[in-house]
Design a protein around this motif. Structure first.
Motif, PDB file in Angstrom:
ATOM      1  N   LEU A 118       0.822  -1.213   0.000  1.00 44.27           N
ATOM      2  CA  LEU A 118       0.000   0.000   0.000  1.00 44.27           C
ATOM      3  C   LEU A 118       0.854   1.259   0.000  1.00 44.27           C
ATOM      4  CD1 LEU A 118      -2.999   0.688  -0.126  1.00 44.27           C
ATOM      5  CD2 LEU A 118      -2.518  -1.729   0.179  1.00 44.27           C
ATOM      6  N   ASN A 119       2.038   1.188   0.584  1.00 47.58           N
ATOM      7  CA  ASN A 119       2.955   2.322   0.471  1.00 47.58           C
ATOM      8  C   ASN A 119       3.336   2.543  -0.987  1.00 47.58           C
ATOM      9  OD1 ASN A 119       3.014   2.901   3.205  1.00 47.58           O
ATOM     10  ND2 ASN A 119       4.767   1.566   3.599  1.00 47.58           N
ATOM     11  N   ALA A 120       3.609   1.453  -1.690  1.00 45.74           N
ATOM     12  CA  ALA A 120       3.973   1.564  -3.105  1.00 45.74           C
ATOM     13  C   ALA A 120       2.802   2.082  -3.928  1.00 45.74           C
ATOM     14  CB  ALA A 120       4.441   0.208  -3.630  1.00 45.74           C
ATOM     15  N   ILE A 121       1.610   1.558  -3.672  1.00 48.22           N
ATOM     16  CA  ILE A 121       0.421   1.994  -4.408  1.00 48.22           C
ATOM     17  C   ILE A 121       0.152   3.481  -4.169  1.00 48.22           C
ATOM     18  CG2 ILE A 121      -2.099   1.787  -4.460  1.00 48.22           C
ATOM     19  CD1 ILE A 121      -1.678  -1.262  -4.061  1.00 48.22           C
ATOM     20  N   ALA A 122       0.183   3.888  -2.904  1.00 48.94           N
ATOM     21  CA  ALA A 122      -0.067   5.296  -2.580  1.00 48.94           C
ATOM     22  C   ALA A 122       0.976   6.206  -3.225  1.00 48.94           C
ATOM     23  CB  ALA A 122      -0.077   5.488  -1.067  1.00 48.94           C
ATOM     24  N   TRP A 123       2.243   5.782  -3.205  1.00 48.63           N
ATOM     25  CA  TRP A 123       3.325   6.574  -3.782  1.00 48.63           C
ATOM     26  C   TRP A 123       3.171   6.663  -5.304  1.00 48.63           C
ATOM     27  CZ3 TRP A 123       5.620  10.233  -1.709  1.00 48.63           C
ATOM     28  CH2 TRP A 123       6.941  10.629  -1.989  1.00 48.63           C
ATOM     29  N   GLY A 124       2.753   5.562  -5.914  1.00 46.41           N
ATOM     30  CA  GLY A 124       2.517   5.566  -7.355  1.00 46.41           C
ATOM     31  C   GLY A 124       1.371   6.483  -7.740  1.00 46.41           C
ATOM     32  N   GLU A 125       0.242   6.385  -7.025  1.00 49.58           N
ATOM     33  CA  GLU A 125      -0.918   7.233  -7.332  1.00 49.58           C
ATOM     34  C   GLU A 125      -0.621   8.702  -7.029  1.00 49.58           C
ATOM     35  OE1 GLU A 125      -3.732   6.804  -8.792  1.00 49.58           O
ATOM     36  OE2 GLU A 125      -4.145   4.645  -8.793  1.00 49.58           O
ATOM     37  N   TYR A 126       0.189   8.949  -6.002  1.00 50.33           N
ATOM     38  CA  TYR A 126       0.525  10.325  -5.649  1.00 50.33           C
ATOM     39  C   TYR A 126       1.371  10.991  -6.738  1.00 50.33           C
ATOM     40  CZ  TYR A 126       2.930  14.205  -3.380  1.00 50.33           C
ATOM     41  OH  TYR A 126       3.453  15.439  -3.100  1.00 50.33           O
ATOM     42  N   HIS A 127       2.312  10.253  -7.289  1.00 47.31           N
ATOM     43  CA  HIS A 127       3.201  10.836  -8.292  1.00 47.31           C
ATOM     44  C   HIS A 127       2.609  10.835  -9.696  1.00 47.31           C
ATOM     45  CE1 HIS A 127       7.029  11.907  -6.380  1.00 47.31           C
ATOM     46  NE2 HIS A 127       6.722  10.975  -5.496  1.00 47.31           N
ATOM     47  N   PHE A 128       1.882   9.786 -10.030  1.00 52.45           N
ATOM     48  CA  PHE A 128       1.482   9.617 -11.436  1.00 52.45           C
ATOM     49  C   PHE A 128      -0.024   9.471 -11.650  1.00 52.45           C
ATOM     50  CE2 PHE A 128       5.691   7.524 -10.923  1.00 52.45           C
ATOM     51  CZ  PHE A 128       6.449   8.435 -11.649  1.00 52.45           C
ATOM     52  N   GLY A 129      -0.806   9.393 -10.579  1.00 51.12           N
ATOM     53  CA  GLY A 129      -2.223   9.099 -10.737  1.00 51.12           C
ATOM     54  C   GLY A 129      -3.150  10.079 -10.049  1.00 51.12           C
ATOM     55  N   ALA A 130      -4.091   9.534  -9.298  1.00 51.56           N
ATOM     56  CA  ALA A 130      -5.178  10.327  -8.730  1.00 51.56           C
ATOM     57  C   ALA A 130      -4.721  11.333  -7.680  1.00 51.56           C
ATOM     58  CB  ALA A 130      -6.222   9.383  -8.107  1.00 51.56           C
ATOM     59  N   GLY A 131      -3.571  11.083  -7.050  1.00 52.98           N
ATOM     60  CA  GLY A 131      -3.147  11.934  -5.944  1.00 52.98           C
ATOM     61  C   GLY A 131      -2.205  13.061  -6.305  1.00 52.98           C
ATOM     62  N   ARG A 132      -1.957  13.278  -7.579  1.00 53.43           N
ATOM     63  CA  ARG A 132      -1.009  14.321  -7.980  1.00 53.43           C
ATOM     64  C   ARG A 132      -1.418  15.704  -7.465  1.00 53.43           C
ATOM     65  NH1 ARG A 132      -0.295  13.177 -14.324  1.00 53.43           N
ATOM     66  NH2 ARG A 132      -2.467  12.577 -14.001  1.00 53.43           N
ATOM     67  N   GLN A 133      -0.436  16.431  -6.949  1.00 56.52           N
ATOM     68  CA  GLN A 133      -0.606  17.807  -6.468  1.00 56.52           C
ATOM     69  C   GLN A 133      -1.360  17.903  -5.144  1.00 56.52           C
ATOM     70  OE1 GLN A 133       1.139  19.934  -8.271  1.00 56.52           O
ATOM     71  NE2 GLN A 133       1.498  18.247  -9.698  1.00 56.52           N
ATOM     72  N   LEU A 134      -1.699  16.784  -4.519  1.00 54.00           N
ATOM     73  CA  LEU A 134      -2.399  16.827  -3.245  1.00 54.00           C
ATOM     74  C   LEU A 134      -1.400  16.861  -2.088  1.00 54.00           C
ATOM     75  CD1 LEU A 134      -5.220  14.206  -3.891  1.00 54.00           C
ATOM     76  CD2 LEU A 134      -5.516  16.669  -3.625  1.00 54.00           C
TER      77      LEU A 134
END
Length: 326
Positions: A118-134
């Protein structure tokens, strides 16, 4: 430069071959493997070796700078030892040593980094997916088990012992008679994780609480969350109550986390939630009913955009020392 990212869940293992240029990642190849019948550390390491042996012809192994492994489990701060991966039945496994023994001859000088999935998933979504700029994000995934990844002040939070986000192992009094794969009793995962949902359905079939026919199941078909989802849509009373009870547990769990963290966004994903919109809608209703109102005024509900690629991209990215992980 190339990286290999692996996401090892309780049911499937996924990999991606990723190219890296100035911290920008691009997936060049990917594949999913079922590991339902082959879940030992040696089995998974053999998959990694198979991938390394079969890299595309234009990729030189010498250019593979890192192998990132995301595992659904609690990883020691040394990033070598997996203390507990309940849905893989791994306990105190030095997976770094297993991997180096398996692929050391192929990638003798390549960095290996083992992370929580889940750390990897969150880090992936943060950088490249739904979580960008949050600035902050709580990612909760319900799949075979239940886990969370935390982005706080634009950093991935790992905790003092590298085991933050183990939300599925929060305890509820009403579940204290239920054993969890982690070795303790009362974990929410033991009631509302995908594996536990299958167990609950089977138990109810075997004890006569519900029939296979009522759930549209043949005699040789294994019950899953999907059969409850379909039956709920059809108004089957057992399925409606099953989803209401499951949503109450998940909603209360996540609402409590929101009360503590007050994140800018909540990312809900995983095979169970993404594959069961009836359940997801109920979970969101429960979160909004139970979380502090002041913590939900500006809360964004976001959906995964990377899906299967989030964990593999995140695992590859965590091989890079970005200085943004605490």
């Amino acid at each position: 430069m190339y990286y290999l990212g692996f996401d090892i869940g309780g049911t499937n293992a996924r990999y991606a071959l990723v190219s890296e240029d100035n911290h920008q990642l691009k997936i060049l190849a990917s594949q999913k493997y079922s590991i339902r019948g082959a879940q030992t550390p040696a089995d998974v390491a053999a998959i990694v070796r198979q991938v390394v042996e079969n890299l595309p012809g234009d990729v030189d192994r010498k250019d593979v700078a890192g192998v990132g492994i995301a595992v659904a489990g609690q990883i020691d701060i040394d990033e070598h030892t997996i203390h507990n991966a309940p849905n893989l039945n791994w306990h105190e496994v030095d997976f770094d040593a297993v991997l180096r023994k398996e692929i050391g001859d192929l990638l003798p000088h390549t960095r290996i980094k083992i992370s929580n999935d889940l750390n990897a998933i969150a880090w992936g979504e943060y950088h490249f997916g739904a979580g960008r700029q949050l600035p902050s994000m709580l990612a909760v995934y319900v799949g075979t088990g239940i886990g969370a990844g935390l982005i706080v002040d634009r950093r991935l939070m790992l905790g003092a012992d590298n085991v933050s986000g183990e939300i599925g192992h929060c305890k509820f009094p009403e579940f204290m008679s239920m054993p969890c794969g982690c070795g303790q009793m009362g974990c929410v995962e033991a009631y509302a994780g995908g594996k536990a949902i299958e167990y609950r359905i089977m138990h109810d079939i075997q004890t006569g609480i519900v029939s296979r026919a009522a759930l549209g199941l043949g005699e040789d078909k294994h019950p899953t969350a999907r059969c409850i989802e379909q039956s709920c849509k059809q108004g089957v009373e057992y399925a409606v109550k099953f989803w209401d009870d499951t949503a109450r547990a998940l909603g209360l769990l996540i609402a409590n986390a929101i009360a503590i963290l007050n994140p800018h966004a909540l990312l809900l994903g995983g095979g169970v939630l993404e594959g069961c919109p009836e359940l997801l809608a109920r979970v969101i209703d429960q979160i909004m009913a139970l979380a502090p109102r002041t913590a939900t005024v500006n809360l964004q509900f976001i959906k995964p955009t990377l899906h299967d690629d989030a964990g593999t991209l995140g695992a590859a990215l965590l091989c890079l020392d970005a200085g943004e992980v605490e």
